[in-house]
Design a protein around this motif. Sequence first.
Motif, PDB file in Angstrom:
ATOM      1  N   GLY A   1      10.121  14.181  12.425  1.00  0.00           N
ATOM      2  CA  GLY A   1      11.442  13.551  12.370  1.00  0.00           C
ATOM      3  C   GLY A   1      11.512  12.242  11.612  1.00  0.00           C
ATOM      4  N   VAL A   2      10.518  11.958  10.762  1.00  0.00           N
ATOM      5  CA  VAL A   2      10.537  10.645  10.097  1.00  0.00           C
ATOM      6  C   VAL A   2      10.881  10.730   8.609  1.00  0.00           C
ATOM      7  N   SER A   3      11.259  11.956   8.143  1.00  0.00           N
ATOM      8  CA  SER A   3      11.720  12.023   6.759  1.00  0.00           C
ATOM      9  C   SER A   3      13.228  11.787   6.728  1.00  0.00           C
ATOM     10  N   SER A   4      13.834  11.937   5.572  1.00  0.00           N
ATOM     11  CA  SER A   4      15.286  11.782   5.454  1.00  0.00           C
ATOM     12  C   SER A   4      15.725  12.629   4.272  1.00  0.00           C
ATOM     13  N   ARG A   5      17.035  12.793   4.136  1.00  0.00           N
ATOM     14  CA  ARG A   5      17.551  13.603   3.037  1.00  0.00           C
ATOM     15  C   ARG A   5      17.064  13.074   1.683  1.00  0.00           C
ATOM     16  N   SER A   6      17.161  11.750   1.480  1.00  0.00           N
ATOM     17  CA  SER A   6      16.793  11.226   0.152  1.00  0.00           C
ATOM     18  C   SER A   6      15.276  11.288  -0.066  1.00  0.00           C
ATOM     19  N   LEU A   7      14.497  11.091   0.993  1.00  0.00           N
ATOM     20  CA  LEU A   7      13.040  11.220   0.835  1.00  0.00           C
ATOM     21  C   LEU A   7      12.695  12.661   0.479  1.00  0.00           C
ATOM     22  N   ASP A   8      13.310  13.619   1.207  1.00  0.00           N
ATOM     23  CA  ASP A   8      13.041  15.033   0.904  1.00  0.00           C
ATOM     24  C   ASP A   8      13.469  15.363  -0.520  1.00  0.00           C
TER      25      ASP A   8
ATOM     26  N   LYS B   1       0.830  -1.220   0.000  1.00  0.00           N
ATOM     27  CA  LYS B   1       0.000   0.000   0.000  1.00  0.00           C
ATOM     28  C   LYS B   1       0.857   1.258   0.000  1.00  0.00           C
ATOM     29  N   VAL B   2       0.235   2.365  -0.370  1.00  0.00           N
ATOM     30  CA  VAL B   2       0.831   3.673  -0.092  1.00  0.00           C
ATOM     31  C   VAL B   2      -0.165   4.434   0.783  1.00  0.00           C
ATOM     32  N   TYR B   3       0.359   5.385   1.531  1.00  0.00           N
ATOM     33  CA  TYR B   3      -0.527   6.271   2.294  1.00  0.00           C
ATOM     34  C   TYR B   3      -0.741   7.547   1.508  1.00  0.00           C
ATOM     35  N   LEU B   4      -2.004   7.833   1.140  1.00  0.00           N
ATOM     36  CA  LEU B   4      -2.293   9.158   0.593  1.00  0.00           C
ATOM     37  C   LEU B   4      -2.166  10.163   1.725  1.00  0.00           C
ATOM     38  N   PHE B   5      -2.648   9.775   2.897  1.00  0.00           N
ATOM     39  CA  PHE B   5      -2.619  10.663   4.068  1.00  0.00           C
ATOM     40  C   PHE B   5      -2.606   9.860   5.377  1.00  0.00           C
ATOM     41  N   GLY B   6      -1.921  10.395   6.381  1.00  0.00           N
ATOM     42  CA  GLY B   6      -2.227  10.016   7.756  1.00  0.00           C
ATOM     43  C   GLY B   6      -1.367   9.006   8.494  1.00  0.00           C
ATOM     44  N   GLU B   7      -0.261   8.502   7.869  1.00  0.00           N
ATOM     45  CA  GLU B   7       0.570   7.564   8.626  1.00  0.00           C
ATOM     46  C   GLU B   7       1.095   8.220   9.905  1.00  0.00           C
ATOM     47  N   HIS B   8       1.510   7.446  10.830  1.00  0.00           N
ATOM     48  CA  HIS B   8       1.975   7.845  12.174  1.00  0.00           C
ATOM     49  C   HIS B   8       0.838   8.431  13.021  1.00  0.00           C
ATOM     50  N   ALA B   9       0.151   9.497  12.520  1.00  0.00           N
ATOM     51  CA  ALA B   9      -0.920  10.074  13.331  1.00  0.00           C
ATOM     52  C   ALA B   9      -2.008   9.035  13.588  1.00  0.00           C
TER      53      ALA B   9
ATOM     54  N   ARG C   1       6.545   8.677  19.258  1.00  0.00           N
ATOM     55  CA  ARG C   1       5.932   8.610  20.593  1.00  0.00           C
ATOM     56  C   ARG C   1       6.783   9.399  21.609  1.00  0.00           C
ATOM     57  N   ALA C   2       8.103   9.236  21.532  1.00  0.00           N
ATOM     58  CA  ALA C   2       9.002   9.941  22.460  1.00  0.00           C
ATOM     59  C   ALA C   2       8.885  11.450  22.263  1.00  0.00           C
ATOM     60  N   LEU C   3       8.803  11.880  21.006  1.00  0.00           N
ATOM     61  CA  LEU C   3       8.665  13.301  20.707  1.00  0.00           C
ATOM     62  C   LEU C   3       7.372  13.866  21.287  1.00  0.00           C
ATOM     63  N   ARG C   4       6.309  13.090  21.177  1.00  0.00           N
ATOM     64  CA  ARG C   4       5.001  13.515  21.707  1.00  0.00           C
ATOM     65  C   ARG C   4       5.056  13.654  23.223  1.00  0.00           C
ATOM     66  N   GLU C   5       5.858  12.752  23.840  1.00  0.00           N
ATOM     67  CA  GLU C   5       5.943  12.833  25.305  1.00  0.00           C
ATOM     68  C   GLU C   5       6.774  14.031  25.734  1.00  0.00           C
ATOM     69  N   GLU C   6       7.788  14.372  24.924  1.00  0.00           N
ATOM     70  CA  GLU C   6       8.690  15.456  25.307  1.00  0.00           C
ATOM     71  C   GLU C   6       8.103  16.842  25.024  1.00  0.00           C
ATOM     72  N   TYR C   7       7.445  16.976  23.878  1.00  0.00           N
ATOM     73  CA  TYR C   7       6.953  18.301  23.459  1.00  0.00           C
ATOM     74  C   TYR C   7       5.441  18.271  23.240  1.00  0.00           C
ATOM     75  N   PRO C   8       4.696  19.065  23.994  1.00  0.00           N
ATOM     76  CA  PRO C   8       3.242  19.115  23.777  1.00  0.00           C
ATOM     77  C   PRO C   8       2.897  19.521  22.352  1.00  0.00           C
ATOM     78  N   PHE C   9       3.726  20.373  21.726  1.00  0.00           N
ATOM     79  CA  PHE C   9       3.374  20.804  20.364  1.00  0.00           C
ATOM     80  C   PHE C   9       3.552  19.686  19.344  1.00  0.00           C
ATOM     81  N   ALA C  10       4.280  18.617  19.704  1.00  0.00           N
ATOM     82  CA  ALA C  10       4.332  17.469  18.786  1.00  0.00           C
ATOM     83  C   ALA C  10       2.968  16.783  18.753  1.00  0.00           C
ATOM     84  N   GLU C  11       2.253  16.865  19.886  1.00  0.00           N
ATOM     85  CA  GLU C  11       0.872  16.351  19.903  1.00  0.00           C
ATOM     86  C   GLU C  11       0.002  17.166  18.952  1.00  0.00           C
ATOM     87  N   ASP C  12       0.249  18.499  18.937  1.00  0.00           N
ATOM     88  CA  ASP C  12      -0.507  19.360  18.023  1.00  0.00           C
ATOM     89  C   ASP C  12      -0.176  19.010  16.566  1.00  0.00           C
TER      90      ASP C  12
END
Length: 328
Positions: free
Chosen positions: A260-267, A9-17, A210-221
């Motif tokens: 934080g889940v992209s990379s140089r080659s993906l970008d 599959k591919v994700y049109l939208f919404g992975e991780h969230a 998950r770690a980012l969400r725990e550390e920074y409330p704005f990652a939840e946003d």
Amino acid sequence: MTRSSAPGKVYLFGEHAVVYGEPAVPCAIERRARVGVRRRDDGKLRVHAEDLSLDGFTVEYGGSADEQPDVDVSESLVTAAMGYVDGAIEQVRDVTGEKTVGFDVTIESDIPLGAGLGSSAAVVVAAIDAATRELGVELEPTEIAERAFRTEYEVQDGQASRADTFCSATGGAVRVEGDDCGSIEAPDLPLVIGFDGGAGDTGQLVAGVRALREEYPFAEDTVAAIGDVVRNGEEALEAGDLEEVGRLMNFNHGLLSALGVSSRSLDSMVWGARDAGAYGAKLTGAGGGGCIVALDPTDETETALSYTPGCEETFRAELAETGVERLE
Ligand SMILES: Nc1ncnc2c1ncn2[C@@H]1O[C@H](COP(=O)(O)OP(=O)(O)OP(=O)(O)O)[C@@H](O)[C@H]1O
Ligand SMILES: C[C@@](O)(CCO)CC(=O)[O-]
Ligand SMILES: [Mg+2]
């Protein structure tokens, strides 16, 4: 031998969230994993994975956990492969009540591993369908999806959504929000994939978010903002407005990048596609490396990606209307 296949599959939208209850829209593509199984009465599991290393490998083990597989490929590859197959067979033993049955399992796949195209879900879905049928039990695609989800949930350390497994089991474009999963109508989508030849470990990437969400409330946003993008994306899909779908894919990529889940080659592939005039482009799946998906009805994106540093392969992906398929 009983064989089944299931699509990636591919994700049109919404992975991780989607792992945190936001909606997501994955879409099955015509790249498949095929799993063949034969019942064994000695309780052992013998797995032959054609595509896991250059020459493939075979591992045979069984019974007690201290019995180590005897193979000459790296331990991490074996552990990775066995986690999913083991989990799938556990589900099969559970649903059929044949608690001690073993299998010879052969896996072939044209889905690159760990690249965001759902190879793990396809292998697990096809394995569950083939192995239950080998024991004379036929499960509905939704039941296979549920059992496959439990397998991914365990291998990914208790953090997984139903999106990949539901999409692979049922095919087509789907919408998943928590345990609410269903098929949706999607317009004809001119999907182009760029693959950097690399891979990311889904479990680790999910743990990072998950770690980012725990550390920074704005990652939840940020995760909640992905949910908003998905809801807008659904409306654009319904209206058949591919330009708007593309703009929202771009937005989605930016938010994934912030997590934080992209990379140089993906970008760089994402920008290669955008510069070539794609409606939009984003990474697909867990990220870290692997694939992007772009929308472009012309050949421009494929041509541009074939010259983009870091892109190893580019191809057009067709929607897979059929999910799990019974081969014999
Ligand atoms: N052809 C195969 N043979 C054996 N095991 C496979 C095969 N394809 C995938 N797997 C299993 O799936 C794992 C990769 O799953 P992972 O979830 O990390 O990536 P993915 O499913 O390809 O990408 P994503 O989850 O981002 O869509 C491999 O490490 C292996 O255990
Ligand atoms: C990153 C993730 O959202 C998709 C991986 O293809 C994980 C999951 O949904 O289980
Ligand atoms: Mg996966």
